[in-house]
Design an enzyme around this catalytic site. Sequence first.
Site, PDB file in Angstrom:
ATOM      1  N   GLU A 177       0.803  -1.215   0.000  1.00  0.00           N
ATOM      2  CA  GLU A 177       0.000   0.000   0.000  1.00  0.00           C
ATOM      3  C   GLU A 177       0.844   1.277   0.000  1.00  0.00           C
ATOM      4  OE1 GLU A 177      -3.993  -1.741   2.212  1.00  0.00           O
ATOM      5  OE2 GLU A 177      -2.367  -0.940   3.451  1.00  0.00           O
TER       6      GLU A 177
ATOM      7  N   ASP B 130     -12.183  -5.960  -2.173  1.00  0.00           N
ATOM      8  CA  ASP B 130     -13.063  -7.129  -2.036  1.00  0.00           C
ATOM      9  C   ASP B 130     -14.412  -6.646  -1.541  1.00  0.00           C
ATOM     10  OD1 ASP B 130     -13.266  -7.606   1.099  1.00  0.00           O
ATOM     11  OD2 ASP B 130     -11.196  -7.082   0.657  1.00  0.00           O
TER      12      ASP B 130
END
Length: 230
Positions: free
Chosen positions: A12, A197
């Site tokens: 990230e 997700d």
Amino acid sequence: MKIGIVGAMAQEVEILAGLMTDKTEHKIGSAVVFEGEVNGKSVVLLQSGIGKVAAAIGTTVLLQGFKPDVVINTGSAGGVAQGLKVGDIVISTETAYHDADVTAFGYAKGQLPACPATFKSDEKLTALAEKIAQKQGRRVKQGLICSGDSFIAGGERLAQIKADFPPVTAVEMEAAAIAHVCHAFGVPFVVVRAISDAGDGEAGMSFEEFLPIAAKQSCEMVLGMLAELE
């Protein structure tokens, strides 16, 4: 202006770290902080580690040791609001702990003593994130982001979060802790994450597959914000 950027995992933060010039790396406890410039802007980039405690430790190190003027939390999240798809952007208007419960003493679900029920994001940073999302042509949703020390993969846990926090937009594992520390130190913050997700029974498989996409999307959002922060 010095801009603090927080991500939990290497995936990230690695794109932003790779763009940084005059970079210095600091390892302080469990936190890794990269200090330098990104596109001419003064940036301190924190890789905090996963979960609320790691996020709180790292954010405290960031605020105390490097004194950023604002904090942007970047990375991935599980989409909860209807219609969110992988790669969509969620922007926090507020954050809350979905796994805190002191309701026996009259507090709201998710509220800790001496804290607000939710941690409100800075309105100017939220508006800037929305502006950049629209400018980049992204699907975006603002709202409540809920955090806890569990990876949510559907079932009873997700149903309970929806019941406790009907406006919830997305779930993840650090944002509320980062917001909590920023609130304590009086530093403006916003959470800008990309959906990796759907927080359902396929979440684990989806997360592994789509994390690189989510990391890239959220990084592009942050770069857009950096260009306009003065």
